[in-house]
Design a protein around this motif. Structure first.
Motif, PDB file in Angstrom:
ATOM      1  N   TRP A   1     -19.062  16.711 -46.450  1.00  0.00           N
ATOM      2  CA  TRP A   1     -20.092  17.349 -47.271  1.00  0.00           C
ATOM      3  C   TRP A   1     -20.605  16.387 -48.324  1.00  0.00           C
ATOM      4  O   TRP A   1     -19.997  15.358 -48.604  1.00  0.00           O
ATOM      5  CB  TRP A   1     -19.563  18.632 -47.932  1.00  0.00           C
TER       6      TRP A   1
ATOM      7  N   ARG B   1     -17.209  25.257 -55.036  1.00  0.00           N
ATOM      8  CA  ARG B   1     -16.380  25.552 -56.195  1.00  0.00           C
ATOM      9  C   ARG B   1     -17.201  25.086 -57.399  1.00  0.00           C
ATOM     10  O   ARG B   1     -17.528  23.896 -57.514  1.00  0.00           O
ATOM     11  CB  ARG B   1     -15.052  24.801 -56.099  1.00  0.00           C
TER      12      ARG B   1
ATOM     13  N   GLY C   1     -16.356  20.679 -55.853  1.00  0.00           N
ATOM     14  CA  GLY C   1     -15.910  20.447 -54.487  1.00  0.00           C
ATOM     15  C   GLY C   1     -16.591  21.452 -53.583  1.00  0.00           C
ATOM     16  O   GLY C   1     -17.124  22.456 -54.056  1.00  0.00           O
ATOM     17  N   CYS C   2     -16.593  21.163 -52.286  1.00  0.00           N
ATOM     18  CA  CYS C   2     -17.252  22.054 -51.332  1.00  0.00           C
ATOM     19  C   CYS C   2     -16.313  22.337 -50.155  1.00  0.00           C
ATOM     20  O   CYS C   2     -15.448  21.523 -49.834  1.00  0.00           O
ATOM     21  CB  CYS C   2     -18.538  21.421 -50.780  1.00  0.00           C
ATOM     22  N   ALA C   3     -16.488  23.486 -49.535  1.00  0.00           N
ATOM     23  CA  ALA C   3     -15.752  23.825 -48.322  1.00  0.00           C
ATOM     24  C   ALA C   3     -16.771  24.259 -47.269  1.00  0.00           C
ATOM     25  O   ALA C   3     -17.854  24.757 -47.610  1.00  0.00           O
ATOM     26  CB  ALA C   3     -14.757  24.954 -48.594  1.00  0.00           C
ATOM     27  N   CYS C   4     -16.409  24.041 -46.017  1.00  0.00           N
ATOM     28  CA  CYS C   4     -17.360  24.305 -44.934  1.00  0.00           C
ATOM     29  C   CYS C   4     -16.680  25.131 -43.842  1.00  0.00           C
ATOM     30  O   CYS C   4     -15.463  25.065 -43.657  1.00  0.00           O
ATOM     31  CB  CYS C   4     -17.834  22.990 -44.306  1.00  0.00           C
ATOM     32  N   GLY C   5     -17.496  25.884 -43.119  1.00  0.00           N
ATOM     33  CA  GLY C   5     -16.971  26.588 -41.951  1.00  0.00           C
ATOM     34  C   GLY C   5     -16.619  25.611 -40.836  1.00  0.00           C
ATOM     35  O   GLY C   5     -16.833  24.395 -40.948  1.00  0.00           O
TER      36      GLY C   5
ATOM     37  N   CYS D   1     -14.858  21.992 -41.050  1.00  0.00           N
ATOM     38  CA  CYS D   1     -15.540  20.736 -41.399  1.00  0.00           C
ATOM     39  C   CYS D   1     -15.255  20.288 -42.831  1.00  0.00           C
ATOM     40  O   CYS D   1     -15.374  21.064 -43.781  1.00  0.00           O
ATOM     41  CB  CYS D   1     -17.040  20.933 -41.201  1.00  0.00           C
ATOM     42  N   GLY D   2     -14.926  19.006 -43.002  1.00  0.00           N
ATOM     43  CA  GLY D   2     -14.648  18.453 -44.329  1.00  0.00           C
ATOM     44  C   GLY D   2     -15.650  17.412 -44.765  1.00  0.00           C
ATOM     45  O   GLY D   2     -15.419  16.695 -45.742  1.00  0.00           O
TER      46      GLY D   2
END
Lengths: 109, 109, 109
Positions: B81, B102, B71-75, B78-79
């Protein structure tokens, strides 16, 4: 010939049952344990996470059979999602344009 | 001494080939099966998901070798990706300030 | 009877130590290798990713013991998160209303 084999084991097997230390048991045990301990690590070394991305228009997308979603991404910058039936990503923001799932399973690479 | 061993197996091995139920085969099989069935569960019990987070400035961040992004997270909240080359998180919102991945693999804990 | 077993192995074991090709060793090795190679694949086939979702009010939610977070989702459309102590999802946007974690482990299905 069968009689000879039977005779051999008629000697061996009762010896195993009556003696605390059975020689043939020990020989096999040692060989099996040695083989297995090397297998345990090589098996785990072969086990890999296999992952792929799937995406679709709209607010829902499902992982292929055998894969589990580990995370979801949504269009419109949306980070609010949930997973339905352990297999489908659902993006919650209104009027979402696309949904993507990160789908993984355990496999051999 | 080699002659004695040869003689013993000259008796045993043909017996295995000609008899449907070979005694020495069965004894070894049972021991191996018993050992292995306990190994299967203990091997799986040792297998763990090992995960870590990595983050970087900008819209891209890659997992360390051997790890896969789950999974990814953004500044900027933002969701949106996607994952490139099965190894890199890419945040899609414009002017993104940071990206995190992650990253997991299968290992022994 | 013990004497007979001892005599048998007194013949066999030194033969194994002195001969490059020991027959009893080879017979057991072949059987063990054959059994193990089938086990490796069946063990891996049984290993599955087991996942569940957990959610809670506020900006933090932890996975159950034994599970690792593979991704997080946040209320208010927020996609900015991080994972604390390898077990807790933390949503970073201000005044977040709910946080969810996708939690996985390796298990047997």
């Amino acid at each position: 010939m069968k009689a000879a084999v039977f005779l051999l084991f008629a000697l061996l097997v009762p010896a195993c049952l009556t003696s605390a230390q059975c020689l043939i048991d020990n020989v096999i045990d040692l060989k099996v344990q040695a083989a297995i301990s090397s297998i345990v690590s090589s098996t785990l070394a072969k086990a890999k996470l296999l992952c792929q991305d799937v995406s679709a228009r709209g607010a829902l997308v499902s992982c292929p059979a055998g894969y589990k979603p580990t995370g979801c991404a949504c269009g419109m910058g949306c980070g609010s999602w949930d997973i339905r039936s352990d297999s489908t990503c659902h993006c919650q923001c209104g009027g979402i344009d696309w949904t993507a799932a990160r789908c993984c399973k355990i496999g051999v690479e």
